[in-house]
Design a protein around this motif. Structure first.
Motif, PDB file in Angstrom:
ATOM      1  N   GLN A  19       0.813  -1.206   0.000  1.00 30.71           N
ATOM      2  CA  GLN A  19       0.000   0.000   0.000  1.00 30.71           C
ATOM      3  C   GLN A  19       0.846   1.254   0.000  1.00 30.71           C
ATOM      4  OE1 GLN A  19      -2.719  -0.547   3.218  1.00 30.71           O
ATOM      5  NE2 GLN A  19      -4.372  -1.182   1.880  1.00 30.71           N
ATOM      6  N   THR A  20       1.957   1.222   0.746  1.00 33.44           N
ATOM      7  CA  THR A  20       2.784   2.423   0.792  1.00 33.44           C
ATOM      8  C   THR A  20       3.569   2.582  -0.497  1.00 33.44           C
ATOM      9  OG1 THR A  20       4.394   1.102   1.974  1.00 33.44           O
ATOM     10  CG2 THR A  20       3.041   2.614   3.287  1.00 33.44           C
ATOM     11  N   SER A  21       3.951   1.474  -1.069  1.00 37.50           N
ATOM     12  CA  SER A  21       4.821   1.588  -2.251  1.00 37.50           C
ATOM     13  C   SER A  21       4.054   2.014  -3.501  1.00 37.50           C
ATOM     14  CB  SER A  21       5.551   0.279  -2.498  1.00 37.50           C
ATOM     15  OG  SER A  21       4.612  -0.703  -2.854  1.00 37.50           O
ATOM     16  N   THR A  22       2.777   1.674  -3.590  1.00 32.13           N
ATOM     17  CA  THR A  22       2.043   1.975  -4.818  1.00 32.13           C
ATOM     18  C   THR A  22       1.951   3.479  -5.123  1.00 32.13           C
ATOM     19  OG1 THR A  22       0.736   0.072  -4.214  1.00 32.13           O
ATOM     20  CG2 THR A  22       0.059   1.288  -6.169  1.00 32.13           C
ATOM     21  N   PRO A  23       1.497   4.307  -4.161  1.00 30.23           N
ATOM     22  CA  PRO A  23       1.426   5.728  -4.494  1.00 30.23           C
ATOM     23  C   PRO A  23       2.798   6.318  -4.806  1.00 30.23           C
ATOM     24  CG  PRO A  23       0.617   5.294  -2.248  1.00 30.23           C
ATOM     25  CD  PRO A  23       0.993   4.001  -2.836  1.00 30.23           C
ATOM     26  N   ALA A  24       3.807   5.808  -4.139  1.00 28.53           N
ATOM     27  CA  ALA A  24       5.141   6.342  -4.370  1.00 28.53           C
ATOM     28  C   ALA A  24       5.577   6.098  -5.816  1.00 28.53           C
ATOM     29  CB  ALA A  24       6.129   5.700  -3.400  1.00 28.53           C
ATOM     30  N   LEU A  25       5.190   4.919  -6.341  1.00 28.89           N
ATOM     31  CA  LEU A  25       5.609   4.590  -7.710  1.00 28.89           C
ATOM     32  C   LEU A  25       4.636   5.171  -8.746  1.00 28.89           C
ATOM     33  CD1 LEU A  25       6.672   0.884  -7.242  1.00 28.89           C
ATOM     34  CD2 LEU A  25       8.152   2.749  -8.001  1.00 28.89           C
ATOM     35  N   GLY A  26       3.512   5.662  -8.232  1.00 27.20           N
ATOM     36  CA  GLY A  26       2.412   6.101  -9.100  1.00 27.20           C
ATOM     37  C   GLY A  26       2.820   6.971 -10.262  1.00 27.20           C
ATOM     38  N   ARG A  27       3.419   8.094 -10.017  1.00 22.04           N
ATOM     39  CA  ARG A  27       3.642   9.045 -11.104  1.00 22.04           C
ATOM     40  C   ARG A  27       4.646   8.584 -12.148  1.00 22.04           C
ATOM     41  NH1 ARG A  27       4.069  14.886  -8.775  1.00 22.04           N
ATOM     42  NH2 ARG A  27       4.625  15.381 -10.913  1.00 22.04           N
ATOM     43  N   PRO A  28       5.804   8.139 -11.675  1.00 22.84           N
ATOM     44  CA  PRO A  28       6.741   7.662 -12.716  1.00 22.84           C
ATOM     45  C   PRO A  28       6.166   6.478 -13.493  1.00 22.84           C
ATOM     46  CG  PRO A  28       7.610   7.275 -10.483  1.00 22.84           C
ATOM     47  CD  PRO A  28       6.401   8.115 -10.337  1.00 22.84           C
ATOM     48  N   ALA A  29       5.376   5.638 -12.793  1.00 25.46           N
ATOM     49  CA  ALA A  29       4.801   4.471 -13.486  1.00 25.46           C
ATOM     50  C   ALA A  29       3.907   4.929 -14.630  1.00 25.46           C
ATOM     51  CB  ALA A  29       4.007   3.630 -12.500  1.00 25.46           C
ATOM     52  N   LYS A  30       3.150   5.986 -14.406  1.00 29.25           N
ATOM     53  CA  LYS A  30       2.242   6.468 -15.429  1.00 29.25           C
ATOM     54  C   LYS A  30       3.005   6.966 -16.651  1.00 29.25           C
ATOM     55  CE  LYS A  30      -2.309   8.244 -15.347  1.00 29.25           C
ATOM     56  NZ  LYS A  30      -3.297   8.932 -14.525  1.00 29.25           N
ATOM     57  N   ARG A  31       4.086   7.722 -16.334  1.00 30.65           N
ATOM     58  CA  ARG A  31       4.865   8.222 -17.455  1.00 30.65           C
ATOM     59  C   ARG A  31       5.447   7.055 -18.263  1.00 30.65           C
ATOM     60  NH1 ARG A  31       9.025  12.263 -15.478  1.00 30.65           N
ATOM     61  NH2 ARG A  31       7.198  13.445 -14.913  1.00 30.65           N
ATOM     62  N   ARG A  32       5.892   6.066 -17.474  1.00 30.27           N
ATOM     63  CA  ARG A  32       6.464   4.906 -18.144  1.00 30.27           C
ATOM     64  C   ARG A  32       5.396   4.204 -18.997  1.00 30.27           C
ATOM     65  NH1 ARG A  32       9.689   2.334 -13.922  1.00 30.27           N
ATOM     66  NH2 ARG A  32       7.957   0.951 -13.575  1.00 30.27           N
ATOM     67  N   ASP A  33       4.172   4.129 -18.466  1.00 29.85           N
ATOM     68  CA  ASP A  33       3.071   3.506 -19.214  1.00 29.85           C
ATOM     69  C   ASP A  33       2.842   4.224 -20.534  1.00 29.85           C
ATOM     70  OD1 ASP A  33       2.602   1.576 -17.479  1.00 29.85           O
ATOM     71  OD2 ASP A  33       0.741   2.379 -16.629  1.00 29.85           O
ATOM     72  N   ASN A  34       2.844   5.560 -20.420  1.00 30.30           N
ATOM     73  CA  ASN A  34       2.660   6.365 -21.612  1.00 30.30           C
ATOM     74  C   ASN A  34       3.717   6.077 -22.670  1.00 30.30           C
ATOM     75  OD1 ASN A  34       0.773   8.047 -22.495  1.00 30.30           O
ATOM     76  ND2 ASN A  34       1.152   9.633 -20.936  1.00 30.30           N
ATOM     77  N   LYS A  35       4.942   5.994 -22.187  1.00 30.43           N
ATOM     78  CA  LYS A  35       6.054   5.754 -23.092  1.00 30.43           C
ATOM     79  C   LYS A  35       5.903   4.360 -23.718  1.00 30.43           C
ATOM     80  CE  LYS A  35      11.040   5.940 -23.245  1.00 30.43           C
ATOM     81  NZ  LYS A  35      12.199   5.675 -22.407  1.00 30.43           N
ATOM     82  N   ARG A  36       5.496   3.438 -22.852  1.00 29.70           N
ATOM     83  CA  ARG A  36       5.337   2.068 -23.348  1.00 29.70           C
ATOM     84  C   ARG A  36       4.247   1.984 -24.413  1.00 29.70           C
ATOM     85  NH1 ARG A  36       5.021  -3.073 -19.522  1.00 29.70           N
ATOM     86  NH2 ARG A  36       4.421  -4.068 -21.459  1.00 29.70           N
ATOM     87  N   LEU A  37       3.191   2.768 -24.161  1.00 30.51           N
ATOM     88  CA  LEU A  37       2.088   2.770 -25.115  1.00 30.51           C
ATOM     89  C   LEU A  37       2.591   3.188 -26.492  1.00 30.51           C
ATOM     90  CD1 LEU A  37      -1.028   2.469 -25.327  1.00 30.51           C
ATOM     91  CD2 LEU A  37      -1.120   4.949 -25.145  1.00 30.51           C
ATOM     92  N   TRP A  38       3.399   4.236 -26.509  1.00 30.24           N
ATOM     93  CA  TRP A  38       3.945   4.709 -27.786  1.00 30.24           C
ATOM     94  C   TRP A  38       4.818   3.648 -28.433  1.00 30.24           C
ATOM     95  CZ3 TRP A  38       1.766   8.059 -30.528  1.00 30.24           C
ATOM     96  CH2 TRP A  38       1.056   9.119 -29.944  1.00 30.24           C
ATOM     97  N   GLN A  39       5.631   3.034 -27.555  1.00 32.11           N
ATOM     98  CA  GLN A  39       6.515   1.981 -28.085  1.00 32.11           C
ATOM     99  C   GLN A  39       5.695   0.852 -28.704  1.00 32.11           C
ATOM    100  OE1 GLN A  39       8.826   0.879 -24.708  1.00 32.11           O
ATOM    101  NE2 GLN A  39      10.572   2.161 -25.288  1.00 32.11           N
ATOM    102  N   GLU A  40       4.668   0.480 -27.971  1.00 29.24           N
ATOM    103  CA  GLU A  40       3.837  -0.620 -28.484  1.00 29.24           C
ATOM    104  C   GLU A  40       3.153  -0.241 -29.787  1.00 29.24           C
ATOM    105  OE1 GLU A  40       1.398  -1.414 -25.142  1.00 29.24           O
ATOM    106  OE2 GLU A  40       2.904  -2.690 -24.186  1.00 29.24           O
ATOM    107  N   MET A  41       2.652   0.997 -29.812  1.00 28.20           N
ATOM    108  CA  MET A  41       1.992   1.452 -31.033  1.00 28.20           C
ATOM    109  C   MET A  41       2.959   1.423 -32.210  1.00 28.20           C
ATOM    110  SD  MET A  41      -1.202   3.295 -30.410  1.00 28.20           S
ATOM    111  CE  MET A  41      -1.049   5.004 -30.894  1.00 28.20           C
ATOM    112  N   ALA A  42       4.180   1.859 -31.926  1.00 24.89           N
ATOM    113  CA  ALA A  42       5.175   1.882 -32.993  1.00 24.89           C
ATOM    114  C   ALA A  42       5.449   0.463 -33.479  1.00 24.89           C
ATOM    115  CB  ALA A  42       6.463   2.537 -32.507  1.00 24.89           C
ATOM    116  N   MET A  43       5.406  -0.458 -32.538  1.00 24.92           N
ATOM    117  CA  MET A  43       5.708  -1.840 -32.927  1.00 24.92           C
ATOM    118  C   MET A  43       4.569  -2.464 -33.748  1.00 24.92           C
ATOM    119  SD  MET A  43       7.799  -3.839 -30.078  1.00 24.92           S
ATOM    120  CE  MET A  43       8.319  -2.846 -28.729  1.00 24.92           C
ATOM    121  N   ILE A  44       3.332  -2.115 -33.416  1.00 25.50           N
ATOM    122  CA  ILE A  44       2.255  -2.725 -34.216  1.00 25.50           C
ATOM    123  C   ILE A  44       1.957  -1.913 -35.483  1.00 25.50           C
ATOM    124  CG2 ILE A  44       1.127  -3.923 -32.289  1.00 25.50           C
ATOM    125  CD1 ILE A  44      -1.052  -1.704 -32.460  1.00 25.50           C
TER     126      ILE A  44
END
Lengths: 310, 430
Positions: A5-30
């Motif tokens: 529970q404590t670790s999730t909010p801490a990782l929250g913001r960078p995780a989102k940015r990473r998700d966004n980046k991953r989304l682009w990567q995935e889109m580029a791949m497909i």
């Protein structure tokens, strides 16, 4: 629990940015795959939908091409032969599905055993699947010959001469069944390979555990093998159904839709309209209808199989 | 790296240069069909023509008989029309109407044109402008072959000329008798073994129906409804269905050789002139050639075969015409045609074909052409006409309802004509 529970909010913001980046990567791949699909699947489909609403002939003609609205669809739906051909592929699918998948499943079970010449056997059983359908048809055409072809001789011999020679491809009551036999035999190797892969995907530990629990071979089959193969069953059933609906080559070579329309299939009907009668618009309408039918069946199958928790 | 790139460029440049050098020859593309024997005969003629004309390259393109028209459509779509194409005569109207062919009279040697028989001119002529669009060495016909031994056993009358062809009563009576004769499995082979989607059905069965007063389409109004699904056609096809039902006809799946196969299970055969070569080789003098039976008041026989036309897009029509003239005059080609009992379409070839001369075994086929031949409907809708008709015949022969099948066929044909605005100027031909 607390740690998470404590670790999730801490990782929250960078995780989102990473998700966004991953989304682009995935889109580029497909993207390349999507581009190819757009060019070779989606565009032709839209084009055929458009063509279906014109009286476009196969080859250019002196008379102008006109927009005819839904006339072609209306004609397809009011042509009894179209309904016959649809009924025929349904019949074919209902017969070939258990035969082909059953055969594939049984041989896969057999070949999954640790036999000394396993690889050789696998190769042998797979052989028909890599033989060209055209070649298979020509060979089976000879086997089916009436009245003195090899198949009739075998039937006569086994029945001690009590069964009269069967006109396999010339009798409207037999023709579709003969095509089912040949198709199941030619193509079951493909499903067999998928089943083999499925069988190999079931962890050995499950069997070991079952054995320790004292489960018999039959119970191991029912409670370990069968559940483990569920996704495989779904895949095999859906893919076989779709393939069965596209039945064409066998019919084109052996019976040309006859006798008495008993082997006319939707694809054969479409090719006849498009190439022999040169009515491209009409043939496109048939292809659009076939697409919708196959799509509906695939969706329905998925839904039903989901319900059975597969 | 740069070096490698450079050498690649050089190599391809050299390739292009040599290709360009080869292109200096005029290439004539010839699309054709045929059995292996004919294919070889055409190939040999092409080689001889090249030897006589070193600046011309003849490229033969083979397309299988049964899928020929589809192949040709594909060539049209790809804008790759051959210079010369072999075509089945009843499709001529469709090709000319669509603008694929050019008139050949100015391109072919005059002595060949003068040499053509009337039926050969007829099969290459477009009915609208009466111009000649294709030429061939041969024409064709269908006759009734009989097994002499069996016919004598039932005491059948053997017609000596087209005028005393069997009537329907005689014909059906003999079929009945033959069906009970020892050794006969099927009284007649109508070559259903050619398949249910070949031109054979329209070509060979059409005349029997026409003899009974039926036709594929009204040849004045160009409407099929009311003709193809009319009473005469329904009756005639029901009659043929009856023959099949009684087990008189060799089934599709038994191949095309039951007349001369071991034991000779078929007593009669309604076969093309080309069948004589096979049958006589196997049965010698036991083959009798007779005219087609008269089902109604008049006898009718088919004509028309594969002939040669020059495409409208050919860049070298003169050379194409020169090759065609060369082909039709070629001695070896004619010799080969003779061994296939080819039906003469040129007077000089007829004179050299003892099979068809007065007293020859196929003289009756020749006589039929002049007295009873009726061409298949020369209309641009022919591809649909024949396809719809084949489908109906298959349905009827396998037990389907004749009226229903013919109504569906007639509807299909009329729809196609409607879709093409009546194929002008055919819509004015009344």
């Amino acid at each position: 629990m607390t740690l998470q529970q404590t670790s999730t909010p801490a990782l929250g913001r960078p995780a989102k940015r990473r998700d966004n980046k991953r989304l682009w990567q995935e889109m580029a791949m497909i993207a390349p795959a999507f581009l190819l699909m757009a060019i070779f699947l989606i565009t032709p489909f839209l084009l055929s939908f458009w063509t279906a609403m014109t009286n476009q002939p196969l080859v250019p003609r002196p008379t102008p091409v006109r927009f005819v609205g839904l006339l072609n669809f209306e004609r397809v739906f009011t042509d009894p032969l179209f309904w016959t051909s649809l009924w025929n592929v349904t019949r074919f699918t209902v017969w070939v599905l258990p035969l082909q998948c059953g055969l594939a499943f049984l041989t896969a079970l057999l070949l999954h055993q640790k036999l000394p010449i396993q690889n050789l056997l696998r190769g042998l059983f797979f052989l028909p699947a890599i033989t060209s359908m055209v070649v298979v048809c020509v060979i089976w055409g000879t086997l089916f010959q009436y009245p003195s072809g090899p198949l009739n001789q075998i039937v006569g011999f086994l029945s001690g001469g009590t069964i009269q020679p069967i006109d396999w491809l010339g009798d409207p009551n037999w023709a579709m069944f003969s095509i089912v036999l040949l198709s199941a035999w030619q193509a079951y190797g493909f499903q067999m390979i998928i089943y083999l892969a499925g069988l190999q995907g079931i962890p050995e530990e499950l069997y070991d555990a079952a054995r320790i629990d004292g489960a018999s071979a039959l119970r191991r089959f029912w409670h370990v093998t069968m559940p483990g193969l569920r996704p495989t069953h779904v895949f095999v059933l859906v893919i076989t159904t779709i393939q069965a609906f596209k039945l064409y080559t066998q019919v084109a070579i052996l019976t040309q839709g006859g006798p008495n329309e008993s082997t006319e299939t939707v694809v054969h009907y479409m090719v006849r309209a498009g190439f022999e009668e040169q009515k491209l618009g009409y043939a496109s309408a048939v292809s659009v209808i076939l697409f919708v039918i196959v799509l509906l069946i695939a969706l329905l199958q998925r839904k039903l199989l989901r319900r059975f928790d597969v | 790296m740069g070096n490698r790139l450079l050498s690649t460029i050089f190599a391809s440049a050299a390739l292009v240069a040599t290709a360009g050098f080869a292109e200096a020859k005029t290439v004539i593309h010839v699309m054709h069909q045929g059995d292996p024997g004919w294919v070889k005969a055409y190939g040999d003629v092409a080689a001889r023509f090249e030897a006589a004309n070193p600046d011309v390259d003849i490229e033969m393109i083979y397309a299988p008989h049964d899928a020929y028209n589809e192949k040709f459509s594909a060539a049209v779509m790809a804008k790759q029309l051959p210079d010369i194409m072999e075509l089945d005569a009843p499709f001529l109207a469709n090709y000319v109407w669509s603008g694929y062919l050019q008139a050949v009279k100015p391109l072919i040697d005059k002595d060949l044109l003068d040499d053509m028989t009337d039926s050969n001119i007829a099969q290459g002529t477009y009915p609208i402008d009466k111009d000649l669009y294709a030429i061939g060495l041969t024409d064709s016909s269908v006759v009734l072959y009989g097994n002499k031994k069996y016919l004598e056993a039932i005491g059948a009358r053997i017609p000596k000329s087209v005028d005393d062809a069997w009537t329907r009563e005689e014909f059906e009576g003999y079929l009945e008798k033959l069906s009970k004769l020892e050794g006969v499995k099927w009284p007649i082979d109508t070559f259903r073994g050619y398949g249910i989607k070949t031109e054979w059905i329209t070509y060979a069965y059409g005349p029997l129906l026409e003899s009974a007063g039926c036709d594929l389409i009204d040849r004045k109004t160009w409407k099929a409804s009311g003709t193809l699904d009319g009473e005469a056609c329904v009756k005639a096809l029901t009659m043929m269905q009856d023959w099949v039902k009684k087990g008189w006809v060799v089934p599709t799946s038994s191949g095309t050789n039951q007349f001369y196969a071991e034991g000779q299970p078929a007593a009669l055969a309604m076969g093309g002139h080309w069948f004589y070569a096979e049958a006589s080789a196997a049965m010698k003098d036991n083959v009798v050639v007779m005219p087609l039976p008269k089902i109604g008041d008049k006898g009718v026989s088919p004509n028309g075969t594969w002939i040669w036309g020059i495409s409208a897009t050919s860049e070298n029509p003169e050379i194409a015409g020169k090759f065609l003239s060369f082909l039709l005059k070629d001695k070896d080609y004619r010799e080969y045609a003779k061994t296939q009992s080819a039906y003469p379409g040129l007077k000089s070839f007829a004179a050299a074909s003892p099979l068809y001369a007065e007293g020859g075994p196929l003289a009756i086929a020749f006589e039929q052409a002049s007295k009873t031949a009726i061409a298949r409907p020369p209309h641009p809708a022919y591809p649909t006409i024949t396809s719809a008709f084949m489908q109906a015949v298959d349905k009827i022969f396998n037990g389907g309802d004749a009226q229903e099948a013919l109504t569906a066929a007639a509807k299909k044909i009329d729809e196609d004509i409607e879709d093409n605005a009546g194929y002008p100027p055919f819509d004015e031909q009344q």
